[in-house]
Write an enzyme that holds these catalytic residues in place. Sequence first.
Site, PDB file in Angstrom:
ATOM      1  N   GLY A 165      -1.044  -2.456  -3.339  1.00 54.91           N
ATOM      2  CA  GLY A 165       0.036  -3.442  -3.286  1.00 54.91           C
ATOM      3  C   GLY A 165      -0.055  -4.300  -2.038  1.00 54.91           C
ATOM      4  NE  ARG A 175       3.619  -0.926  -6.265  1.00 55.27           N
ATOM      5  CZ  ARG A 175       3.214  -0.667  -5.023  1.00 55.27           C
ATOM      6  NH1 ARG A 175       1.949  -0.375  -4.802  1.00 55.27           N
ATOM      7  NH2 ARG A 175       4.065  -0.692  -4.017  1.00 55.27           N
ATOM      8  CG  ASP A 193       4.504   3.923   2.663  1.00 55.57           C
ATOM      9  OD1 ASP A 193       5.150   3.480   1.692  1.00 55.57           O
ATOM     10  OD2 ASP A 193       3.664   3.243   3.272  1.00 55.57           O
TER      11      ASP A 193
HETATM   12  C1  S3P Z   1       3.189  -1.831   3.546  1.00 53.64           C
HETATM   13  C2  S3P Z   1       4.519  -2.022   3.331  1.00 53.64           C
HETATM   14  C3  S3P Z   1       5.351  -1.106   2.544  1.00 53.64           C
HETATM   15  C4  S3P Z   1       4.655   0.229   2.314  1.00 53.64           C
HETATM   16  C5  S3P Z   1       3.229   0.054   1.923  1.00 53.64           C
HETATM   17  C6  S3P Z   1       2.472  -0.663   3.026  1.00 53.64           C
HETATM   18  C7  S3P Z   1       2.450  -2.826   4.341  1.00 53.64           C
HETATM   19  O1  S3P Z   1       5.602  -1.682   1.271  1.00 53.64           O
HETATM   20  O2  S3P Z   1       5.348   0.970   1.332  1.00 53.64           O
HETATM   21  O3  S3P Z   1       2.614   1.299   1.689  1.00 53.64           O
HETATM   22  O4  S3P Z   1       1.315  -2.554   4.762  1.00 53.64           O
HETATM   23  O5  S3P Z   1       2.998  -3.915   4.576  1.00 53.64           O
HETATM   24  P1  S3P Z   1       6.853  -2.682   1.035  1.00 53.64           P
HETATM   25  O6  S3P Z   1       6.597  -3.909   1.820  1.00 53.64           O
HETATM   26  O7  S3P Z   1       6.825  -2.954  -0.447  1.00 53.64           O
HETATM   27  O8  S3P Z   1       8.062  -1.923   1.468  1.00 53.64           O
END
Ligand code: S3P
Length: 449
Positions: free
Chosen positions: A107, A135, A327
């Site tokens: 993601g 997602r 996380d």
């Molecule tokens: C991350 C942000 C978080 C986290 C992901 C890593 C990042 O997600 O859960 O594992 O590196 O910016 P969200 O921005 O969707 O909260």
Amino acid sequence: MNTNQPLSHPVEGDTLIATPGGALRGVVTPPGDKSISHRAIMLAALAEGASRVEHLLEGEDVLRTVAAFRAMGVAIERDTQGVYHIQGVGLDGLAEPEEVLEMGNSGTAMRLLAGVLASQPFFSILNGDASLRQRPMGRVITPLTQMGARILSRQQGRAPLVIQGGHLIPLEYQSPVASAQVKSAILLAAINTAGGSAVQEPQLSRDHTERMLTAFGAQVQRDGLRVWVEGWPTLVGQNLQVPGDISSAAFPLVAALLVPGSDILLQGVGVNPTRTGLLELLTAMGASIETTNPRQYGGEPVADLRVRHAPLKGICVPPELIAKTIDEFPIFFVAAALAEGETVLTEASELRVKESDRIHAMAVALGAIGAQVTEQADGLRIVGQPDGLAGAATVDSCTDHRVAMSLLVAGLCCRSPVTVLRCANINTSFPAFRQQMTALGASLTGGAS
Ligand code: S3P
């Protein structure tokens, strides 16, 4: 790897068995921080001149980002010491990729790259695996479209994303979610946009992008929950050392707290205050975690953590700690399932749109190994059993790396072994998980797939 492969297809190492055993002891250096590793590659690619990155996480997620920038003409070499050398091309030096950019399970790679690509004057397609294609991407499509990008997606903002980037206009954005990925996508689009742009979020999410932009020479200003960046900075290549990932350290850390007699040292762990919610929660539950040798790696605080077994007490999670623990909830639920008394988490429905629905995945699996768990719309209620869980079950990680590692740690605290299915995605964030846990004395063995 074929990312279009169905996720239910078993691959080697996909099933792992955790067998309860003796105390965990020893010293480990957790792998490089995943969030910081993605950003190091991205900013080094967009900078002028050469960058050098040590202790980059060589997990599948970050290697997707490396591959994407190579596909856009950036020279990225790994030397024999494992150090990455990136030859920056500047904010306007990326080339149109010939192929679809495959983001796998990541993601962070998809959302941050969407921000980078929004301002690039070419066409690109971002795709992901079955989990990533489920997602929500609308959260980045909306602000990037307001800046002038043209982004097409499947229904309800699901990937693949088709991006026709180009000239953008500055944005002042009130984000409805506390998300570092949303914030970072906007900041990465904003640095290639004339003028200043700002993002305000409901709770402070991890601030690695802001810190690293500053380290590369950008003008970044924070005012409470609002962060502002000036467009078209001269980003200058840097020498970076990536801190150990506290989100990976969390697994041996909680295992050592839970297994009687354990005493471990975690070296070089990133302790950025936007990431240390788990340490705060566990300390409030009675954990013994000693922070020593504080230092800085490129604007990021780092320390060594000594962790010894300690009995834990249940806790009501303060909502203001959710963003900085986001996380770590799967492994936190394991700690709660073995603490004395009740633990309650609410206002955490974000957990339902992570690599899996982590509220449901953990409720089902912990229930199967004998924990008392009640699933709620926005969290979990857990009545702990400090004398240990039954185990003796086969549980599904739902292809989620953090759920898989959490359930394997839980298995170390059961009366009988726990078999965890679909563990292959541990390689996205912590390829050495099994090896490092085994070195500490844990029994994690491969099962028949
Ligand atoms: C991350 C942000 C978080 C986290 C992901 C890593 C990042 O997600 O859960 O594992 O590196 O910016 P969200 O921005 O969707 O909260």
